[in-house]
Scaffold this active site. Sequence first.
Site, short mmCIF file in Angstrom:
data_model
loop_
_atom_site.label_atom_id
_atom_site.label_comp_id
_atom_site.label_asym_id
_atom_site.label_seq_id
_atom_site.Cartn_x
_atom_site.Cartn_y
_atom_site.Cartn_z
N ASP A 8 0.86 -1.19 0.00
CA ASP A 8 0.00 0.00 0.00
C ASP A 8 0.89 1.23 0.00
OD1 ASP A 8 -2.03 -1.80 0.18
OD2 ASP A 8 -2.81 -1.10 2.11
N ASP A 129 -15.23 -2.74 -1.52
CA ASP A 129 -14.83 -2.48 -0.14
C ASP A 129 -16.10 -2.20 0.66
OD1 ASP A 129 -12.26 -2.56 -1.24
OD2 ASP A 129 -12.25 -0.38 -1.54
#
Length: 239
Positions: A8, A129
Amino acid sequence: MILYPAIDLKDGQAVRLLRGEMEKATVFNDDPAAQARAFAEAGCEWIHLVDLNGAFAGTPVNAAPVEAILASVKVPCQLGGGIRDMATIENWLKRGLARVILGTVAVENPDLVREAARAFPGQVAVGIDARKGRVATRGWAEETEVMATDLARSFEDAGVAAIIYTDIDRDGAMQGPNIPATEALARAVSIPVIASGGVSRMDDLIALRDTGVIAGAISGRALYDGAIDLAEALKALAG
């Protein structure tokens, strides 16, 4: 089941967030390309990349470290975060990404997902998500009334390569993945589902694999912390 080690990216560094909160970022490596090489050397089949700044900005922000990663490893990489138009999709795939992940636009502009999946077969995934089953967009900052399963089903005929399902409340929390929700989603659609969020130990990976319907799992913090040894995990999953 394929294990996707995660990198990330925030401000050019490899970080992990806690439940998607940017102010709760832990820096694990200030050289993302070196991190990618370490994952590749351990034998991974894929690397999962997220442009966290891009997810909030709506346009790529961490292009330089992504390009450095692509130049450093031969392992296929998938990227999500800030990819919201066809030009950006085309640009990333031309630069060597194996797969783009479309999240916010899957809710806001589903026709783009369909167009991209037709134009680039096997190279477009949908990122879903969710908090308590409801989809969140724009770097998880905005919650919608769209249910994750309904969104996934809407792309059944679109030709997308995979669905990456993240349980936001589990992400980075080292509390284990939401296996029942992920399995239910995988059983609800024919599209391969990749689990993300909360994978914190080897038992989590085995449990996801043993559902028999989950195609992959993404892990980040557990690999950085050493709770999961990547080489050992890959060997166990292969066996």
